[in-house]
Write an enzyme that holds these catalytic residues in place. Structure first.
Site, PDB file in Angstrom:
ATOM      1  N   GLY A   1       0.807  -1.222   0.000  1.00 56.18           N
ATOM      2  CA  GLY A   1       0.000   0.000   0.000  1.00 56.18           C
ATOM      3  C   GLY A   1       0.836   1.265   0.000  1.00 56.18           C
ATOM      4  O   GLY A   1       1.822   1.370   0.709  1.00 56.18           O
ATOM      5  N   SER A   2       0.457   2.269  -0.789  1.00 55.33           N
ATOM      6  CA  SER A   2       1.286   3.451  -0.941  1.00 55.33           C
ATOM      7  C   SER A   2       0.520   4.563  -1.646  1.00 55.33           C
ATOM      8  O   SER A   2      -0.693   4.486  -1.838  1.00 55.33           O
ATOM      9  CB  SER A   2       2.554   3.099  -1.726  1.00 55.33           C
TER      10      SER A   2
END
Length: 419
Positions: A386-387
């Site tokens: 996730g980013s």
């Protein structure tokens, strides 16, 4: 001699063959230039995979000059080219020796054989080929990637890459594995990037015609399966080995790398990543220069494709990492997370892509060195898990076409348009 002394077809352990995958990587710079161009291919025979790949990459207005690997090999090469038909014969010319080539005429020079000689031979060979490059052109060369298989060539090419490299690829599916370097000795105009199509990436393993797995995913899945095997051996009566074994598939899927249709519209700015738009705002950031910036921030969940793409065509002129935390990328405080900034010089001004870490993401991969030219929609890196990815555009030059909550597809969705 038709070739530089540094170009050898044998290493310490026998012949070095350039296979189809390595050949495609060697000619990738030729294949990605859309406009008519001149190229020089040195050190090949009729059966060379590099020659076949170069011919396949030719466009109607291209010219390819070929120098044989053997001093008396020109006749066989000419016969081979003629046998390919009139279309190829009109565009490919065979000369007897490199001395007959026109200096500073080629936009791409390709060494058709692997460098595996000494440091001095390699340096001399590169210098000999570089003089046939036009301004801003690229020299594409390969060396053996296996440690101890060269007598200095690998180390010298690594040094040349640090000074002049604009891209390097490790091709494991070759016997032996080879590393391909692309070197540019004179500056290239950012406008050249508008002529390019996204480069071929050999590190992505193809599953289907439209879907690949990034090399990071292959490595991660391999580690998971290795862990499963060790657990099975260490505790044969336990079912714990199933956990890493079952995780290998989802982990590999996270690194999926699909092909994308990039809009040809020169005024279109495309999304740099898949995900949901978090914000579209105007702001000031003195790190990138004076004036106001239009920033489009996109959140990538663990279910999204995490390969990052260039939103516009341009030249990489700077890259730096800003220290920070690892807050959930959806929260406003993620503004201060660890982030990597890739700065592009374009015909429309400066464009910046920020790869931001998140709560889970702790590893940013950026593969475009300073000096590299990126086509619009070209892969240049990824963020593990996730980013968030932000695109900064000159506010006075672009109008946003997306808003918070919109879903975007990297390399395809138009997020803004140049005025």
């Amino acid at each position: 001699m038709t070739q530089s002394p540094a170009v050898r077809t044998t290493g310490r352990s026998g012949p070095v063959r350039i296979g189809e995958r390595a050949a495609r990587t060697l000619v990738s710079e030729l294949a990605r230039i859309n406009d008519p161009k001149a190229a020089l291919l040195v050190g090949v025979g009729p059966e060379s995979a590099v020659l076949a790949a170069a011919i396949e990459a030719l466009l109607p207005g291209d010219r390819l000059t070929v120098v044989p690997a053997e001093p008396l090999g020109a006749a066989a090469l000419r016969a081979h080219v003629t046998a390919q038909g009139g279309w190829v014969a009109d565009r490919v010319s065979v000369i007897d020796s490199l001395a007959e080539a026109k200096a500073e005429a080629a936009e791409v020079v390709i060494a058709g054989e692997v460098f595996s000689g000494t440091t001095e031979e390699t340096r001399s060979g590169i210098e000999g080929l570089a003089k046939y490059l036009s301004n801003g052109a690229v020299l594409s060369v390969a060396t053996i990637a296996t440690p101890g298989r060269t007598t200095g060539a690998a180390a010298e090419l690594a040094r040349q890459d640090a000074l002049y490299g604009v891209g390097a690829d490790l091709v494991l599916r070759n016997n032996p594995p080879v590393r391909v370097y692309r070197l540019r000795f004179t500056p290239a105009s950012p406008a050249r990037a508008d002529r390019l199509t996204p480069a071929h990436r050999p590190s992505s393993v193809p599953l289907t015609r439209g879907m690949h797995i990034d090399s990071n995913g292959v490595a991660a899945a391999g580690i998971a399966l290795g862990l499963a095997a060790l657990t099975r051996v260490a505790r044969p009566s336990s079912k714990l080995w199933l956990l890493p074994a079952l995780a290998a598939g989802p982990v590999a899927a996270f690194f999926r790398d699909p092909e994308r249709d990039v809009p040809e519209d020169p005024t279109a700015v495309v999304a740099s990543a898949d995900g949901k738009v978090l914000s579209v705002q105007r702001l000031h950031d003195e790190r990138f220069g004076d004036g106001e910036w239009l920033r489009v921030a996109v959140f990538l969940s663990v279910l999204d494709v995490h390969v990052n793409r260039a939103p516009v065509a341009g030249k990489v002129v700077d890259y730096f990492v800003a220290d920070g935390g690892f807050v959930n990328a959806m929260k406003p405080d993620a503004e201060h997370n660890v982030a990597a900034y890739t700065v592009l010089d374009t015909a429309r001004g400066t464009v910046v892509v920020a790869q931001r870490t998140g709560l889970i993401a702790r590893r940013i991969v950026q593969r475009a060195p300073i000096g590299a030219l990126l086509a619009k929609g070209e892969r240049f890196g990824l963020i593990r898990f996730g980013s968030r990815t932000d695109v900064y555009l000159p506010a006075e030059a672009a109008d946003p076409l997306v808003g918070p909550g919109d879903k975007v597809v990297g390399g395809s969705t138009v997020i803004a348009r140049w005025r």
